[in-house]
Design a protein around this motif. Structure first.
Motif, mmCIF file in Angstrom:
data_model
loop_
_atom_site.group_PDB
_atom_site.id
_atom_site.type_symbol
_atom_site.label_atom_id
_atom_site.label_comp_id
_atom_site.label_asym_id
_atom_site.label_seq_id
_atom_site.Cartn_x
_atom_site.Cartn_y
_atom_site.Cartn_z
ATOM 1 N N ASP A 1 0.938 -1.206 0.010
ATOM 2 C CA ASP A 1 0.021 0.175 0.140
ATOM 3 C C ASP A 1 0.765 1.258 0.148
ATOM 4 N N CYS A 2 2.009 1.147 0.679
ATOM 5 C CA CYS A 2 2.925 2.326 0.668
ATOM 6 C C CYS A 2 4.021 2.415 -0.548
ATOM 7 N N GLY A 3 3.917 1.698 -1.560
ATOM 8 C CA GLY A 3 4.522 1.695 -2.739
ATOM 9 C C GLY A 3 5.891 1.169 -2.339
ATOM 10 N N HIS A 4 6.042 0.410 -1.536
ATOM 11 C CA HIS A 4 7.572 -0.343 -1.399
ATOM 12 C C HIS A 4 7.788 -1.257 -2.412
ATOM 13 N N SER A 5 8.878 -1.445 -2.515
ATOM 14 C CA SER A 5 9.268 -2.619 -3.721
ATOM 15 C C SER A 5 9.989 -3.783 -3.250
ATOM 16 N N ALA B 1 8.974 -3.049 6.576
ATOM 17 C CA ALA B 1 7.567 -3.033 7.171
ATOM 18 C C ALA B 1 7.366 -1.561 7.310
ATOM 19 N N PRO B 2 6.211 -0.855 6.748
ATOM 20 C CA PRO B 2 5.856 0.579 7.210
ATOM 21 C C PRO B 2 5.074 0.352 8.641
ATOM 22 N N ALA B 3 4.760 1.486 9.014
ATOM 23 C CA ALA B 3 4.026 1.647 10.321
ATOM 24 C C ALA B 3 2.747 1.179 10.007
ATOM 25 N N GLY B 4 2.008 0.719 10.915
ATOM 26 C CA GLY B 4 0.541 0.230 10.873
ATOM 27 C C GLY B 4 0.030 -0.146 12.010
ATOM 28 N N ALA B 5 -1.229 -0.572 11.842
ATOM 29 C CA ALA B 5 -2.010 -0.724 13.340
ATOM 30 C C ALA B 5 -1.625 -2.199 13.890
ATOM 31 N N TYR B 6 -1.536 -3.063 12.876
ATOM 32 C CA TYR B 6 -1.531 -4.433 12.959
ATOM 33 C C TYR B 6 -2.317 -5.041 14.277
ATOM 34 N N VAL B 7 -3.710 -4.832 14.303
ATOM 35 C CA VAL B 7 -4.267 -4.925 15.535
ATOM 36 C C VAL B 7 -5.065 -6.468 15.350
ATOM 37 N N VAL C 1 7.075 -5.966 18.241
ATOM 38 C CA VAL C 1 7.926 -4.682 18.583
ATOM 39 C C VAL C 1 8.101 -3.746 17.210
ATOM 40 N N ARG C 2 7.847 -2.682 17.186
ATOM 41 C CA ARG C 2 7.777 -1.726 15.949
ATOM 42 C C ARG C 2 9.010 -0.983 16.343
ATOM 43 N N ASP C 3 10.086 -0.888 15.234
ATOM 44 C CA ASP C 3 11.255 0.114 15.075
ATOM 45 C C ASP C 3 11.484 0.516 13.717
ATOM 46 N N ASP C 4 11.010 1.761 13.846
ATOM 47 C CA ASP C 4 11.184 2.660 12.384
ATOM 48 C C ASP C 4 10.140 1.804 11.347
ATOM 49 N N GLU C 5 11.159 1.226 10.488
ATOM 50 C CA GLU C 5 10.502 0.539 9.343
ATOM 51 C C GLU C 5 10.817 -1.032 9.354
ATOM 52 N N ASN C 6 10.871 -1.512 10.691
ATOM 53 C CA ASN C 6 11.198 -2.645 10.836
ATOM 54 C C ASN C 6 10.239 -3.466 12.003
#
Length: 582
Positions: free
Chosen positions: A525-529, A549-555, A569-574
């Motif tokens: 969705d964020c256009g990553h390749s 992995a971009p930020a997201g809710a991941y509920v 655990v979220r860390d920037d784009e990881n």
């Protein structure tokens, strides 16, 4: 120790004074051979045995009584002491008749008192914080003995007894002389003594076999008391009625009996002293541990002090209507009733449990000091919170499980229902298209072939819907293969490094796939390749690391991973996902 002040303390002091006076009088009588016709008057050795054993039993009885309270086996020990001294009163020729009659009533009680002592220590009712409970064997022994002595006292006339040697004056309790009935009573008493002794030997053997090495003090009391009972049975078998101290075998048995009673008194005194030392040690260890480092150290200290390697603590949680362990899991009651309850005031706080057989279990509850009880109560509050958190986690796991179950039922219904119907329609359209083609009707053939293609597209979509969240390859080929297939379907460059060394449990693999799929979808969705995924085990845990992995809710991912006890655990784009595998 029992409280030495107040009415209870004064009553114990009075009883001790009376018993000391009786013992002193008995000792004085035992040294006067002119007044006695008992074993004590036969010779110096027998007299010494009478004196030493009498004083030893009285002393041990008082020690056990003061050490365990009036409900302890100390009462039975004191009863045995009085019964062992009773023959001296019977042989006191200058005594009032009622004294000799009283001695005749009390002397046979030595057998049930010794059985009482032996069984109380074999069942653990040794005067700790639990009341002394008499076994069925002890009750039978007391009842049989009381019935025997009462009937014999009312029917036995010493003047009509050719074997009379001790009390040949009129019995003050005599109602009607019946020599034949008395002879039958004596034979029945011998048989009853034999059966009671055999029952005690059997139960004591089982007890000693089951006791751990740490319970050696209990075993010493049981063995010595059983030996004394065995001598009593032998004397009853050799001389059903009145004993003749001139018989050498009876003299020998009397000496052996005295020695065993002295050993029993020593074992009782040592047990009580060791128990008091043990109680003090437990109290000190419990208070120091609870004040220093909390309940975990308290459990360690109690385990070390008692020698119970499997000691467990359970905490009272009202919401659970029972006890739970430190992890918040319900702790069912011990079916054998060996739990030791810890109270703070009248409120339940905890239970202490061990499957090992050890006398210390009866002491731990009363040995815990105020600091330890406060620490236990504080820990109980913490465990109560853990219990509620665990209940929430279990509820979330049940919800996730119910969701998966409903999804599988939907997949089955779609596969067995609508999908099969569509396949039938597709087959009919293909047959119709083939027939139209054979007739040369091009327009109708094109229309039917268009319907076949549309039906195939709908069937593919239905299969995708029926397939649900997880591809078939996840269960057949494993998590790494499913993630590689995910990259093919998403259009991204997805690299997978698989360092797992064993097949993963299905719920763990599903949660890991869902987390990675959510990250890949967010990247799309964020256009990553590109997305890099690494899988590996660490200390019994599956770790899924998604780079890019971009930020997201991941509920939904959080709920599923959390239901298995894992975390994200979220860390920037990881994104890092840890899931327990056990």
């Amino acid at each position: 120790m029992s409280d030495a002040g107040g009415p209870a303390g004064r009553a114990l002091g009075t009883a001790a004074a009376v018993l000391a006076g009786v013992a002193t009088a008995t000792v004085q009588l035992s040294t006067d051979s002119d007044l006695l016709t008992t074993h004590a008057a036969v010779g110096p050795a027998a007299g010494a045995v009478q004196v030493v054993a009498s004083l030893a039993l009285v002393g041990a009885g008082l020690v056990v009584w003061f050490g365990g309270g009036r409900g302890s086996p100390g009462v039975a020990v004191l009863g045995a002491a009085v019964a062992f001294m009773a023959p001296v009163w019977i042989g006191w020729q200058d005594a009032p008749p009622w004294v000799q009659s009283l001695g005749a009533l009390i002397a046979p009680l030595l057998l049930p008192c010794l059985i009482d002592v032996a069984t109380s220590f074999s069942t653990g009712a040794d005067g700790g914080d639990r009341p002394h409970r008499r076994s069925g064997l002890v009750r039978v022994a007391y009842v049989v003995t009381v019935v025997h002595v009462v009937l014999r006292a009312t029917l036995h006339d010493p003047f009509l007894d050719p074997n009379c040697w001790a009390d040949c004056r009129a019995d003050t309790l005599l109602v009607h002389p019946a020599p034949d009935a008395v002879a039958v009573l004596d034979l029945l008493w011998s048989a009853a003594a034999l059966l009671l002794g055999a029952g005690l030997v059997l139960s004591s053997t089982v007890t000693v076999a089951r006791r751990s090495s740490a319970a050696v003090l209990d075993v010493g009391v049981v063995v010595t008391a059983t030996a004394a009972v065995s001598v009593q049975v032998a004397r009853a078998m050799l001389s059903p009625g009145a004993e003749d101290p001139r018989r050498e075998v009876l003299q020998l048995l009397f000496v052996v009996e005295g020695v065993t009673l002295v050993l029993l008194a020593c074992a009782l005194a040592r047990f009580t002293w060791c128990r008091e030392q043990h109680r003090a040690s437990l109290r000190r260890l419990a208070d120091v541990a609870s004040e220093a480092a909390g309940i975990e150290s308290l459990a360690t200290a109690l385990s070390r002090a008692t020698g119970l390697s499997d000691l467990e603590l359970g905490y009272w949680v009202p919401a659970a209507a029972g006890h739970v362990d430190a992890a918040g899991r319900p702790m069912p009651p011990d079916p054998h009733g060996r739990d030791v309850s810890v109270l703070r005031g009248d409120a339940p706080v905890a239970v202490i449990r061990s499957h090992e057989d050890h006398a210390s279990m009866a002491l731990i509850g009363e040995a815990l000091g105020p600091a330890a009880r406060l620490a236990l109560d504080n820990e109980r509050l913490r465990v109560e919170e853990v219990y509620h958190v665990q209940q929430l986690a279990d509820s979330r796991a049940r919800i996730v499980s119910a969701s998966d179950r409903a999804r599988r039922e939907l997949e089955r219904d779609l596969h067995d229902g609508a999908q099969q119907s569509l396949l039938a329609v597709l087959y009919s359209l293909q047959v119709a298209a083939a027939a139209s083609r054979n007739r040369g009707d091009d327009a109708q053939t094109r229309a039917l072939e268009g319907s076949v293609d549309a039906c195939r597209a709908v069937l593919a979509e239905l299969r995708e819907i029926a397939h649900g969240l997880f591809p078939v390859i996840l269960d057949t080929g494993g998590l790494a293969a499913a993630l590689e297939n995910l990259g093919d379907r998403s259009g991204l460059v997805v690299t997978v490094q698989d360092r797992t060394v064993a097949p993963l449990p299905k719920p763990v693999a599903h949660a890991g796939y869902l987390a990675a799929a959510a990250a890949v979808a967010a990247a799309t969705d964020c256009g990553h390749s590109r997305v890099d995924i690494r899988l590996h085990h660490t200390a019994g845990e599956l770790v899924v690391e998604v780079y890019g992995a971009p930020a997201g809710a991941y509920v939904q991912t959080h709920d599923r991973v959390g239901a298995l006890g894992g975390h994200l655990v979220r860390d920037d784009e990881n994104l890092r996902v840890v899931i327990p595998c056990e």
